[in-house]
Design a protein around this motif. Structure first.
Motif, short mmCIF file in Angstrom:
data_model
loop_
_atom_site.label_atom_id
_atom_site.label_comp_id
_atom_site.label_asym_id
_atom_site.label_seq_id
_atom_site.Cartn_x
_atom_site.Cartn_y
_atom_site.Cartn_z
N ALA A 1 0.83 -1.20 0.00
CA ALA A 1 0.00 0.00 0.00
C ALA A 1 0.87 1.25 0.00
O ALA A 1 0.58 2.22 -0.72
N ALA A 2 1.93 1.23 0.79
CA ALA A 2 2.87 2.35 0.79
C ALA A 2 3.59 2.44 -0.55
O ALA A 2 3.76 3.53 -1.11
N ASP B 1 2.59 1.51 -3.51
CA ASP B 1 1.71 1.99 -4.58
C ASP B 1 1.61 3.51 -4.60
O ASP B 1 1.36 4.11 -5.65
N LYS B 2 1.80 4.13 -3.44
CA LYS B 2 1.79 5.59 -3.38
C LYS B 2 3.16 6.19 -3.67
O LYS B 2 3.27 7.26 -4.28
N SER C 1 5.20 -3.79 10.68
CA SER C 1 3.77 -3.95 10.49
C SER C 1 3.18 -4.77 11.62
O SER C 1 3.73 -5.82 11.98
N SER D 1 -1.53 -2.99 7.42
CA SER D 1 -1.29 -2.38 6.11
C SER D 1 -1.93 -3.15 4.98
O SER D 1 -2.12 -2.61 3.88
N GLU D 2 -2.30 -4.41 5.21
CA GLU D 2 -3.00 -5.20 4.20
C GLU D 2 -4.52 -5.15 4.39
O GLU D 2 -5.27 -5.46 3.46
N PRO E 1 -6.47 -1.08 2.90
CA PRO E 1 -6.84 -0.73 1.53
C PRO E 1 -8.14 -1.37 1.03
O PRO E 1 -8.65 -0.99 -0.03
N VAL F 1 3.87 8.76 4.51
CA VAL F 1 3.12 7.77 3.74
C VAL F 1 3.16 6.41 4.43
O VAL F 1 2.15 5.69 4.47
N GLU G 1 0.58 6.55 7.13
CA GLU G 1 -0.79 6.61 6.60
C GLU G 1 -1.29 5.26 6.12
O GLU G 1 -2.51 5.02 6.10
N THR G 2 -0.40 4.41 5.70
CA THR G 2 -0.81 3.11 5.15
C THR G 2 -0.79 2.00 6.20
O THR G 2 -0.88 0.82 5.87
#
Length: 269
Positions: free
Chosen positions: A35-36, A38-39, A107, A192-193, A196, A245, A248-249
């Protein structure tokens, strides 16, 4: 006419040279950091003027999509980002460049329920135990977090026998997607999984006394054609510039003064 043809040939040569100079990095990555990624990856690609090809797969496991399986059958990559213990296995196998490993983020495990379901709490041992005992069904991943939930968490709560028949492992795909579809009433995976995925409500992280932290790290693949560029990307992913980021994720920036409980081999989607 000859001058015109010469000019066209020159333009074609320059254009071809420019295309040839466009660098591409192939990154194999597992779900916890994705997720991180991808940003962050589009930002880095634009800034550096390169192309980045992302290949997603579990950090471990028997599926063909797993990163170790991909590397074993000769798929090319410049760097890998995955669960720390699984990366350690690749280091021992000589599949990464010595000294290229960079620690990226931690995580933690959390839980979700389907959107609109009756709220539950897991913020204490007693609340978590009560929620699990009352749950119609429980889902966990086939990753490091899932191994901890199934092999340690239930027994530490003293409910292993009570939940065995209603706890299920979800392979390869996000646990939250199956909770959103109504297949399970509560699902556990790395935060984090979970975040999203649409259609679920995030309950929270496991209480600190029962938490299990997974370290994500990256390293340059030994066969990389662009090891210096891959190293540069890894350093950027660990820099202060990207930490907002990371937070945030659902990940936690690494605190070097505190020990990290790293997982056994893991997964992705």
């Amino acid at each position: 006419m000859k001058r015109c043809l010469l000019f066209i040939a020159l333009l074609s040569s320059v254009a071809g040279s420019a295309c040839a100079q466009t660098k591409e990095l192939t990154v194999m990555i597992s779900g916890g950091f994705k997720a991180a990624w991808d940003k962050l990856s589009p930002r880095y690609a634009q800034r550096e003027g390169i192309q980045i090809r992302t290949v997603a797969g579990p950090s471990m496991g028997s599926t063909p999509q797993a990163i170790p399986a991909r590397l074993a059958r000769g798929e090319s990559a410049d760097l890998v980002i995955m669960v720390g213990d699984a990366l350690g296995d690749l280091e021992k196998q000589g599949r990464t460049l010595p000294g290229s490993r960079v620690e990226l983020a931690d995580s933690r495990i959390g839980a979700v329920i389907s959107q609109g379901a009756t709220p539950v709490t897991i913020d204490s041992e007693s609340a978590l135990r009560r929620t699990l005992l009352n749950a119609r069904s429980i889902a966990y991943s086939d990753s490091a977090s899932g191994k901890y939930v199934s092999s340690q968490l239930f027994s530490r709560l003293g409910i292993e026998d009570q939940v065995r028949a209603k706890a299920f492992k979800v392979e390869r795909i996000p646990v939250a997607s199956q909770v959103a579809a109504g297949k399970y009433s509560i699902g556990f995976q790395q935060v984090s999984e979970l975040l999203p995925v649409a259609g679920v409500t995030f309950v929270g992280e496991l209480p600190d006394t029962l938490q299990y932290t997974t370290r994500f790290a990256g390293a340059v693949v030994r066969q990389s054609a662009q090891p210096d560029e891959a190293r540069q990307l890894l350093r950027w992913l660990a820099s202060p510039e990207v930490q907002q980021v990371v937070r945030e994720t659902g990940l936690h920036p690494i605190v070097t003064s505190q020990p990290t409980r790293v997982t056994q081999p893991d997964t992705v989607q």
